[in-house]
Design an enzyme around this catalytic site. Sequence first.
Site, PDB file in Angstrom:
ATOM      1  N   ARG A  27       0.838  -1.204   0.000  1.00 14.35           N
ATOM      2  CA  ARG A  27       0.000   0.000   0.000  1.00 14.35           C
ATOM      3  C   ARG A  27       0.862   1.238   0.000  1.00 14.35           C
ATOM      4  O   ARG A  27       1.775   1.362   0.807  1.00 14.35           O
ATOM      5  CB  ARG A  27      -0.924   0.036   1.212  1.00 14.35           C
ATOM      6  CG  ARG A  27      -1.970  -1.011   1.083  1.00 14.35           C
ATOM      7  CD  ARG A  27      -2.930  -1.047   2.220  1.00 14.35           C
ATOM      8  NE  ARG A  27      -3.533  -2.365   2.185  1.00 14.35           N
ATOM      9  CZ  ARG A  27      -4.500  -2.794   2.965  1.00 14.35           C
ATOM     10  NH1 ARG A  27      -5.001  -2.005   3.864  1.00 14.35           N
ATOM     11  NH2 ARG A  27      -4.966  -4.013   2.833  1.00 14.35           N
ATOM     12  N   SER A 121      -7.945  -1.400   0.414  1.00 12.62           N
ATOM     13  CA  SER A 121      -8.938  -1.786   1.412  1.00 12.62           C
ATOM     14  C   SER A 121      -9.692  -0.594   2.017  1.00 12.62           C
ATOM     15  O   SER A 121     -10.366   0.135   1.307  1.00 12.62           O
ATOM     16  CB  SER A 121      -8.258  -2.626   2.479  1.00 12.62           C
ATOM     17  OG  SER A 121      -9.215  -3.288   3.248  1.00 12.62           O
ATOM     18  N   HIS A 122      -9.507  -0.362   3.311  1.00 13.45           N
ATOM     19  CA  HIS A 122     -10.248   0.681   4.004  1.00 13.45           C
ATOM     20  C   HIS A 122      -9.516   2.024   3.958  1.00 13.45           C
ATOM     21  O   HIS A 122      -9.990   3.003   4.508  1.00 13.45           O
ATOM     22  CB  HIS A 122     -10.432   0.263   5.459  1.00 13.45           C
ATOM     23  CG  HIS A 122      -9.104  -0.021   6.101  1.00 13.45           C
ATOM     24  ND1 HIS A 122      -8.358  -1.124   5.754  1.00 13.45           N
ATOM     25  CD2 HIS A 122      -8.372   0.684   6.980  1.00 13.45           C
ATOM     26  CE1 HIS A 122      -7.214  -1.091   6.425  1.00 13.45           C
ATOM     27  NE2 HIS A 122      -7.194  -0.010   7.173  1.00 13.45           N
ATOM     28  N   ASP A 292     -16.121  -2.250   3.979  1.00 15.25           N
ATOM     29  CA  ASP A 292     -14.976  -1.425   3.583  1.00 15.25           C
ATOM     30  C   ASP A 292     -14.833  -1.399   2.059  1.00 15.25           C
ATOM     31  O   ASP A 292     -15.642  -1.990   1.338  1.00 15.25           O
ATOM     32  CB  ASP A 292     -13.685  -1.884   4.278  1.00 15.25           C
ATOM     33  CG  ASP A 292     -13.154  -3.198   3.738  1.00 15.25           C
ATOM     34  OD1 ASP A 292     -13.942  -3.963   3.151  1.00 15.25           O
ATOM     35  OD2 ASP A 292     -11.944  -3.473   3.899  1.00 15.25           O
ATOM     36  N   ASP A 294     -12.970  -2.791  -0.211  1.00 11.78           N
ATOM     37  CA  ASP A 294     -12.873  -4.018  -1.008  1.00 11.78           C
ATOM     38  C   ASP A 294     -13.832  -5.108  -0.525  1.00 11.78           C
ATOM     39  O   ASP A 294     -13.749  -6.258  -0.973  1.00 11.78           O
ATOM     40  CB  ASP A 294     -11.429  -4.532  -1.082  1.00 11.78           C
ATOM     41  CG  ASP A 294     -10.874  -4.950   0.272  1.00 11.78           C
ATOM     42  OD1 ASP A 294     -11.272  -4.361   1.291  1.00 11.78           O
ATOM     43  OD2 ASP A 294     -10.030  -5.866   0.304  1.00 11.78           O
ATOM     44  N   ASP A 296     -14.305  -6.814   2.257  1.00 13.72           N
ATOM     45  CA  ASP A 296     -14.014  -7.956   3.136  1.00 13.72           C
ATOM     46  C   ASP A 296     -14.329  -7.668   4.605  1.00 13.72           C
ATOM     47  O   ASP A 296     -14.406  -8.581   5.411  1.00 13.72           O
ATOM     48  CB  ASP A 296     -12.578  -8.482   2.946  1.00 13.72           C
ATOM     49  CG  ASP A 296     -11.518  -7.418   3.087  1.00 13.72           C
ATOM     50  OD1 ASP A 296     -11.872  -6.233   3.264  1.00 13.72           O
ATOM     51  OD2 ASP A 296     -10.325  -7.760   3.002  1.00 13.72           O
ATOM     52  N   ARG A 297     -14.530  -6.385   4.961  1.00 15.15           N
ATOM     53  CA  ARG A 297     -14.847  -6.080   6.369  1.00 15.15           C
ATOM     54  C   ARG A 297     -16.325  -5.756   6.550  1.00 15.15           C
ATOM     55  O   ARG A 297     -16.984  -5.329   5.601  1.00 15.15           O
ATOM     56  CB  ARG A 297     -14.064  -4.857   6.830  1.00 15.15           C
ATOM     57  CG  ARG A 297     -12.594  -5.073   6.804  1.00 15.15           C
ATOM     58  CD  ARG A 297     -11.927  -3.868   7.414  1.00 15.15           C
ATOM     59  NE  ARG A 297     -10.483  -4.034   7.336  1.00 15.15           N
ATOM     60  CZ  ARG A 297      -9.633  -3.315   8.011  1.00 15.15           C
ATOM     61  NH1 ARG A 297     -10.065  -2.363   8.812  1.00 15.15           N
ATOM     62  NH2 ARG A 297      -8.340  -3.519   7.889  1.00 15.15           N
ATOM     63  N   THR A 361      -2.251 -11.284  13.512  1.00 17.73           N
ATOM     64  CA  THR A 361      -3.152 -10.477  12.688  1.00 17.73           C
ATOM     65  C   THR A 361      -2.910 -10.717  11.194  1.00 17.73           C
ATOM     66  O   THR A 361      -1.777 -10.811  10.765  1.00 17.73           O
ATOM     67  CB  THR A 361      -2.909  -8.984  13.022  1.00 17.73           C
ATOM     68  OG1 THR A 361      -3.270  -8.779  14.380  1.00 17.73           O
ATOM     69  CG2 THR A 361      -3.719  -8.069  12.131  1.00 17.73           C
ATOM     70  N   GLU A 380     -11.528 -11.364  13.292  1.00 16.86           N
ATOM     71  CA  GLU A 380     -10.543 -10.434  13.846  1.00 16.86           C
ATOM     72  C   GLU A 380     -11.269  -9.249  14.463  1.00 16.86           C
ATOM     73  O   GLU A 380     -12.360  -8.878  14.018  1.00 16.86           O
ATOM     74  CB  GLU A 380      -9.632  -9.904  12.739  1.00 16.86           C
ATOM     75  CG  GLU A 380      -8.765 -10.953  12.097  1.00 16.86           C
ATOM     76  CD  GLU A 380      -7.722 -10.348  11.159  1.00 16.86           C
ATOM     77  OE1 GLU A 380      -6.545 -10.670  11.326  1.00 16.86           O
ATOM     78  OE2 GLU A 380      -8.084  -9.553  10.277  1.00 16.86           O
ATOM     79  N   LYS A 393     -11.590 -12.838   4.547  1.00 15.77           N
ATOM     80  CA  LYS A 393     -12.729 -12.406   5.331  1.00 15.77           C
ATOM     81  C   LYS A 393     -13.809 -11.937   4.359  1.00 15.77           C
ATOM     82  O   LYS A 393     -13.513 -11.562   3.230  1.00 15.77           O
ATOM     83  CB  LYS A 393     -12.339 -11.328   6.333  1.00 15.77           C
ATOM     84  CG  LYS A 393     -11.498 -10.185   5.816  1.00 15.77           C
ATOM     85  CD  LYS A 393     -11.031  -9.350   7.006  1.00 15.77           C
ATOM     86  CE  LYS A 393     -10.251  -8.130   6.584  1.00 15.77           C
ATOM     87  NZ  LYS A 393      -8.867  -8.402   6.238  1.00 15.77           N
TER      88      LYS A 393
HETATM   89  C1  VG1 Z   1      -5.336  -4.579   9.486  1.00 16.08           C
HETATM   90  C2  VG1 Z   1      -6.201  -5.322  10.470  1.00 16.08           C
HETATM   91  C3  VG1 Z   1      -6.222  -6.794  10.179  1.00 16.08           C
HETATM   92  C4  VG1 Z   1      -6.606  -7.037   8.720  1.00 16.08           C
HETATM   93  C5  VG1 Z   1      -5.704  -6.237   7.801  1.00 16.08           C
HETATM   94  C6  VG1 Z   1      -6.122  -6.329   6.357  1.00 16.08           C
HETATM   95  O1  VG1 Z   1      -4.003  -4.936   9.658  1.00 16.08           O
HETATM   96  O2  VG1 Z   1      -5.770  -5.089  11.797  1.00 16.08           O
HETATM   97  O3  VG1 Z   1      -7.155  -7.365  11.049  1.00 16.08           O
HETATM   98  O4  VG1 Z   1      -6.510  -8.411   8.411  1.00 16.08           O
HETATM   99  O5  VG1 Z   1      -5.744  -4.872   8.159  1.00 16.08           O
HETATM  100  O6  VG1 Z   1      -7.463  -5.940   6.225  1.00 16.08           O
HETATM  101  P1  VG1 Z   1      -2.976  -3.999  10.452  1.00 16.08           P
HETATM  102  O7  VG1 Z   1      -1.629  -4.616  10.213  1.00 16.08           O
HETATM  103  O8  VG1 Z   1      -3.108  -2.612   9.888  1.00 16.08           O
HETATM  104  O9  VG1 Z   1      -3.408  -4.025  11.870  1.00 16.08           O
HETATM  105  V1  VG1 Z   1      -8.043  -5.293   4.804  1.00 16.08           V
HETATM  106  O10 VG1 Z   1      -9.656  -5.105   4.988  1.00 16.08           O
HETATM  107  O11 VG1 Z   1      -7.041  -4.095   4.612  1.00 16.08           O
HETATM  108  O12 VG1 Z   1      -7.644  -6.415   3.630  1.00 16.08           O
HETATM  109 CO    CO Z   2     -10.535  -4.758   3.248  1.00 14.35          CO
END
Ligand code: VG1
Ligand code: CO
Length: 572
Positions: A27, A121-122, A292, A294, A296-297, A361, A380, A393
Site C-alpha cells: 500500500r 482496502s479501508h 470497507d 474491497d 471484506d470487512r 493479525t 478479527e 474475510k
Molecule cells: C489490518 C487489520 C487486520 C486485517 C488487515 C487487512 O491490519 O488489523 O485485522 O486483516 O488490516 O485488512 P494492520 O496490520 O493494519 O493491523 V483489509 O480489509 O485491509 O484487507
Molecule cells: Co478490506
Amino acid sequence: MDNSPLQVLTVPTAPYPDQRPGTSGLRKKVFVFQSRRHYLHNFIHSIFSSIDLRDRQGSTVVVGGDGRFFNRTAIDVIVQMAAANGVGRLIIGQHGIMCTPAISCVIRKYKAIGGIILTASHNPGGPDGDFGIKFNTANGGPAKEEVTNKIFQISKTLDEFVICPRLRVDLTTLGKQAFDLENKFKPFTVEVVDSVESYANMLRNIFDFAALKDLLSGENHIKIRLDAMHGVVGPYVRRILCEELGCPANSAINCVPVEDFGGRRPDPNLTYAADLVDSMRDGQYDFGAAFDGDGDRNMILGKHGFFVTPSDSVAVIADNIFCIPYFQHAGVRGFARSMPTSAALDRVAKATKIELYETPTGWKFFGNLMDAGRLSFCGEENYGTGADHIREKDGLWAVLAWLSILATRRQSVEDIVKDHWIKYGRNYFTRYDYENIDIDTACEMMEELEIMITDKSFVKQRFAVEDKIYQVEKADTFDYTDPVDSTISRNQGLRIIFSDGSRIIYRLSGTGSDGATVRIYIDSYEKEQSGVYISPCHPCLGQVMLASLATIALKISQLHQRTGRSGPSVIT
Ligand code: VG1
Ligand code: CO
C-alpha cells in the site's frame, strides 16, 4: 486492422527498496505509483517472477479491484504484463471491479494459480489517497510470508521486466477475448466475467435464501440499512439483498463504487461510518451494516444503532453457527481469532468443545488452518469475519450470517447479544490507533518496550489507577508457530497480561501508507451480571470500562511523551 502477433518487449528498470508487502499487500500513496517510474511494473513483475515458470506457463490468474482511482490504469498494465510473463488466461471482473471475497471464490472455482487485487482496502482513495495491490495464491487466500518475502527480495534487485505494450483489452463486454503473441503457440485469453455471479451462487449454497427472503420481504419483515460506503460491495448488495432477497432499494445506500469513495474513508467503524449509526438512531431500522472499500470487512448494528463489537460478533455467530445451513452439512472443525481480538470466542469454543486457534493479525494465518481442515470459522477485532467457504474475510457473508441468526431466533440484535453476555460474561474491548507516527520513533518505542516487558522484573509489577490495581501476570512478544507446517512468525505484537485476565497489546500496523500506525489493544472480562453489562450498549462503554487500563498502557509505553501526541487518531 493489424493482425500481426503482439510483440513482447523487455524493458530495463531500476529496483525500489520499499516494495515490501504489509499485512495484506503493498500500500502506497497514489502519487508514488504515478510519479515513480515503473513502480507498478516492478511490483507486478516481482509477483509474476515469484511464481515458478512451470506453474506460471499457461496458468489462469484472476484480476479485479475495488474501483478506486488508478484501478483501471493498473489493470491495463497487469494484462500486458501477464501476457508477457506466460500466463495463459486472465479472468477479470467486468469494468475491472470485483470484491476481495469474490476474487477468493473465483480463484478457487477456476483453479487459478492466484489473483491480483487492486485495493488499499479501508484506506482513503482518489488522487490524494492510497492505492494497493494484494496478491492471493491458489488457495484463494493472501500470499503467505514465504511468498511475500520472495516478492520483496525480487523487487530489490530487479533490472528489467517484460510487457506486451500494444495489448488492449475491453473490460466492458462480458466474454472471451483472445490475443496472439509473438513467440507463443497458444493465444493469450482474457475472460471478462460478471463480478457478482460466481460469488452469489456460492452464497446460495451456504445460506437458506428462502428463509432470508422471508425475513427481509415476507409478511413480518424486518427493515435493514446497508452502507456500501461507495466501495466495491455496492453492486453485490443490490443484486443479492435487493433484487434477490427483496429488500427495498432504499435499504442500500452509497452503492455506486466511486474512485475516491465520495471523499470519505471506506472504513466500517463508528468513526468513519458515523452517518449510518446516526440514520439508525431513531429506530427506523432493525439491522444495519457497513463494509470497507474491497468488501471484506463488516460492521454490524442493531436497532437504534446498537453496536456489536467485531470480537463479540464473531463469538455470537460461533454460538449460533448452526443457524447457517452450510455448517449443518459441513460441521464445525475449529474456531480461530487473531491474537489482539478479545477472548469472547474462546468461551464459546470451550463450551462447545470446539478447538480454538489464536493466530497473528492478517487473514493468511487462518488460510493455512482451513486448508488443513482444522478451521471452519474465524474473525478479527478489526471488523473481519469469515469461514472456510473461501480464504478471505467476507463482509457480505457476515451480514447474511447475522440475518440467518435473526431469521432463526426472531429476536433483536440487542437481545441476542445481551443473551450472549448473560450466558458467557462480557469481554470489553477498545483499540487506540496513533496514525502517521514517525517510523523511527515507533520502532524505537517497540524495541524499548520489548526489552522492558520481557525483563524478569516486569512480571508481578503492580500498576494502580485511582482505586484499581493491576498486577502483571505474564508479558511477552507474541511469536506464532503454525500448527500445520510449523512455520514461525515472530514479533507479532507485545502482550501484557494481568492477573485478572485483562490485556494490553502493542502492535505496529502493517497496512498504513504513511509513517507508522501504533495500535494499542485493551481488553478485559467481566463475568458478573452487574447492572453495567446489561445496561444499554453504549458504543463507547468499552472505552469507559477500560479507561484505567488505557492510562496504564500509555504510562508504560510513554507514547505521548515520545510522540508529542495528546491522544489517539482513532478510538475503536
Ligand atoms: C489490518 C487489520 C487486520 C486485517 C488487515 C487487512 O491490519 O488489523 O485485522 O486483516 O488490516 O485488512 P494492520 O496490520 O493494519 O493491523 V483489509 O480489509 O485491509 O484487507
Ligand atoms: Co478490506
